[in-house]
Scaffold this motif. Structure first.
Motif, PDB file in Angstrom:
ATOM      1  N   PRO A  35       0.805  -1.238   0.000  1.00 18.44           N
ATOM      2  CA  PRO A  35       0.000   0.000   0.000  1.00 18.44           C
ATOM      3  C   PRO A  35       0.831   1.278   0.000  1.00 18.44           C
ATOM      4  N   ALA A  36       1.903   1.321   0.774  1.00 18.42           N
ATOM      5  CA  ALA A  36       2.717   2.537   0.834  1.00 18.42           C
ATOM      6  C   ALA A  36       3.390   2.821  -0.501  1.00 18.42           C
ATOM      7  N   VAL A  37       3.905   1.790  -1.155  1.00 17.81           N
ATOM      8  CA  VAL A  37       4.566   1.985  -2.452  1.00 17.81           C
ATOM      9  C   VAL A  37       3.541   2.367  -3.516  1.00 17.81           C
ATOM     10  N   LEU A  38       2.397   1.699  -3.515  1.00 23.42           N
ATOM     11  CA  LEU A  38       1.339   2.007  -4.476  1.00 23.42           C
ATOM     12  C   LEU A  38       0.848   3.444  -4.301  1.00 23.42           C
ATOM     13  N   SER A  39       0.588   3.834  -3.061  1.00 28.99           N
ATOM     14  CA  SER A  39       0.100   5.192  -2.790  1.00 28.99           C
ATOM     15  C   SER A  39       1.133   6.248  -3.162  1.00 28.99           C
ATOM     16  N   GLY A  40       2.399   5.993  -2.833  1.00 28.37           N
ATOM     17  CA  GLY A  40       3.459   6.947  -3.163  1.00 28.37           C
ATOM     18  C   GLY A  40       3.633   7.118  -4.659  1.00 28.37           C
ATOM     19  N   THR A  41       3.570   5.999  -5.382  1.00 30.94           N
ATOM     20  CA  THR A  41       3.721   6.058  -6.840  1.00 30.94           C
ATOM     21  C   THR A  41       2.540   6.781  -7.472  1.00 30.94           C
ATOM     22  N   TYR A  42       1.352   6.392  -7.072  1.00 31.18           N
ATOM     23  CA  TYR A  42       0.139   7.021  -7.613  1.00 31.18           C
ATOM     24  C   TYR A  42       0.111   8.519  -7.304  1.00 31.18           C
ATOM     25  N   ALA A  43       0.386   8.875  -6.045  1.00 30.22           N
ATOM     26  CA  ALA A  43       0.361  10.291  -5.650  1.00 30.22           C
ATOM     27  C   ALA A  43       1.431  11.087  -6.387  1.00 30.22           C
ATOM     28  N   GLY A  44       2.595  10.482  -6.592  1.00 35.93           N
ATOM     29  CA  GLY A  44       3.663  11.175  -7.308  1.00 35.93           C
ATOM     30  C   GLY A  44       3.290  11.495  -8.745  1.00 35.93           C
ATOM     31  N   ILE A  45       2.690  10.527  -9.432  1.00 36.12           N
ATOM     32  CA  ILE A  45       2.282  10.751 -10.820  1.00 36.12           C
ATOM     33  C   ILE A  45       1.157  11.789 -10.884  1.00 36.12           C
ATOM     34  N   ARG A  46       0.194  11.689  -9.988  1.00 37.28           N
ATOM     35  CA  ARG A  46      -0.940  12.625 -10.013  1.00 37.28           C
ATOM     36  C   ARG A  46      -0.543  14.028  -9.583  1.00 37.28           C
ATOM     37  N   ALA A  47       0.581  14.167  -8.866  1.00 40.11           N
ATOM     38  CA  ALA A  47       1.003  15.485  -8.381  1.00 40.11           C
ATOM     39  C   ALA A  47       1.750  16.300  -9.437  1.00 40.11           C
ATOM     40  N   VAL A  48       2.104  15.678 -10.536  1.00 42.47           N
ATOM     41  CA  VAL A  48       2.792  16.430 -11.593  1.00 42.47           C
ATOM     42  C   VAL A  48       1.800  17.454 -12.153  1.00 42.47           C
ATOM     43  N   PRO A  49       2.161  18.734 -12.149  1.00 35.68           N
ATOM     44  CA  PRO A  49       1.212  19.766 -12.605  1.00 35.68           C
ATOM     45  C   PRO A  49       0.768  19.566 -14.049  1.00 35.68           C
ATOM     46  N   ALA A  50      -0.475  19.936 -14.289  1.00 38.97           N
ATOM     47  CA  ALA A  50      -1.070  19.755 -15.613  1.00 38.97           C
ATOM     48  C   ALA A  50      -0.287  20.495 -16.691  1.00 38.97           C
ATOM     49  N   HIS A  51       0.194  21.708 -16.389  1.00 36.73           N
ATOM     50  CA  HIS A  51       0.872  22.471 -17.438  1.00 36.73           C
ATOM     51  C   HIS A  51       2.220  21.857 -17.832  1.00 36.73           C
ATOM     52  N   VAL A  52       2.834  21.111 -16.932  1.00 37.29           N
ATOM     53  CA  VAL A  52       4.095  20.435 -17.273  1.00 37.29           C
ATOM     54  C   VAL A  52       3.817  19.314 -18.275  1.00 37.29           C
ATOM     55  N   VAL A  53       2.772  18.532 -18.005  1.00 36.63           N
ATOM     56  CA  VAL A  53       2.418  17.434 -18.909  1.00 36.63           C
ATOM     57  C   VAL A  53       1.879  17.996 -20.223  1.00 36.63           C
ATOM     58  N   ASP A  54       1.107  19.072 -20.138  1.00 36.96           N
ATOM     59  CA  ASP A  54       0.593  19.696 -21.366  1.00 36.96           C
ATOM     60  C   ASP A  54       1.731  20.219 -22.242  1.00 36.96           C
ATOM     61  N   ALA A  55       2.766  20.746 -21.625  1.00 36.32           N
ATOM     62  CA  ALA A  55       3.927  21.217 -22.397  1.00 36.32           C
ATOM     63  C   ALA A  55       4.596  20.047 -23.121  1.00 36.32           C
ATOM     64  N   ALA A  56       4.708  18.905 -22.423  1.00 37.40           N
ATOM     65  CA  ALA A  56       5.286  17.713 -23.049  1.00 37.40           C
ATOM     66  C   ALA A  56       4.411  17.235 -24.197  1.00 37.40           C
ATOM     67  N   ARG A  57       3.104  17.301 -23.998  1.00 41.56           N
ATOM     68  CA  ARG A  57       2.179  16.919 -25.065  1.00 41.56           C
ATOM     69  C   ARG A  57       2.327  17.863 -26.256  1.00 41.56           C
ATOM     70  N   GLY A  58       2.479  19.160 -25.967  1.00 46.22           N
ATOM     71  CA  GLY A  58       2.654  20.153 -27.027  1.00 46.22           C
ATOM     72  C   GLY A  58       3.942  19.960 -27.803  1.00 46.22           C
ATOM     73  N   MET A  59       4.946  19.347 -27.162  1.00 43.23           N
ATOM     74  CA  MET A  59       6.212  19.074 -27.846  1.00 43.23           C
ATOM     75  C   MET A  59       6.120  17.821 -28.717  1.00 43.23           C
ATOM     76  N   GLY A  60       4.964  17.154 -28.686  1.00 47.57           N
ATOM     77  CA  GLY A  60       4.759  15.985 -29.529  1.00 47.57           C
ATOM     78  C   GLY A  60       5.097  14.659 -28.866  1.00 47.57           C
TER      79      GLY A  60
END
Length: 193
Positions: free
Chosen positions: A63-88
């Motif tokens: 549970p601790a590893v699953l929660s940490g991994t999930y929370a880490g991925i979900r905590a990445v700000p939307a604009h950072v991922v959107d910028a990566a998407r915009g780069m193709g």
């Protein structure tokens, strides 16, 4: 601990990246954390016999590893991922090149929590005859040898602190410089994929 990481990290990456199964991840993690350690170890000792230690430690660390991994991925700000998407970048490239590096501090925090849980459980496992440092503590308690009990307790505490320091150093080592940390961004919104 390795078996828990092999199960929980890919599951946490998938759930965090796609958003599918988030309710399951949170519910599963909370349900497993609510289990009393001694009761779980005793039950698993009755069911699995020889492999009880591996099964119990995997169940308690997941549970601790699953929660940490999930929370880490979900905590990445939307604009950072959107910028990566915009780069193709493809979905897989965004996960491995953007989200995972930014998620490493929280992911490793989950690993650190899991490791401490594993060490605490290894002490409790002696109560059901699985040995370990807990056995020294139990033997000292049976014969009223307080020095032995204190020695086992101090050794366990020092071992836990040492392992946590090593994992903290490993976290610094594996976290790339310049990752965008969500804690300082002021952004908590998350986009849908």
């Amino acid at each position: 601990m390795t078996s828990a990481a092999l199960l929980a990290v890919p599951a946490g990456l998938y759930i965090g990246h796609t958003g599918r199964g988030a309710v399951f991840a949170v519910g599963f993690g909370n349900a497993l954390r609510a289990l009393p350690t001694l009761g779980l170890v005793t039950l698993l000792a009755l069911v699995f016999r020889g492999r009880v230690a591996l099964v119990a430690l995997t169940v308690l660390a997941t549970p601790a590893v699953l929660s940490g991994t999930y929370a880490g991925i979900r905590a990445v700000p939307a604009h950072v991922v959107d910028a990566a998407r915009g780069m193709g970048m493809t979905s897989r490239q965004r996960l491995w090149k953007v989200e995972l590096p930014n998620a490493l501090p929280l992911l490793m925090g989950g690993v650190r929590n899991a490791m401490l849980q594993v060490m605490a459980t290894a002490m409790v496992a002696a109560y059901v005859g699985l040995g370990g440092l807990g056995q020294i503590l139990l033997t000292g308690q049976r014969i009223n040898d307080y020095e032995r009990m204190a020695g086992a307790a101090i050794l366990t505490a020092l071992l836990a602190v040492l392992v946590d320091l090593v994992l903290a150093g490993l976290t610094r080592l594996v976290t790339p410089r310049g990752v965008f940390l969500a804690a300082g961004s002021g952004t908590t919104s998350r986009r849908r994929r």
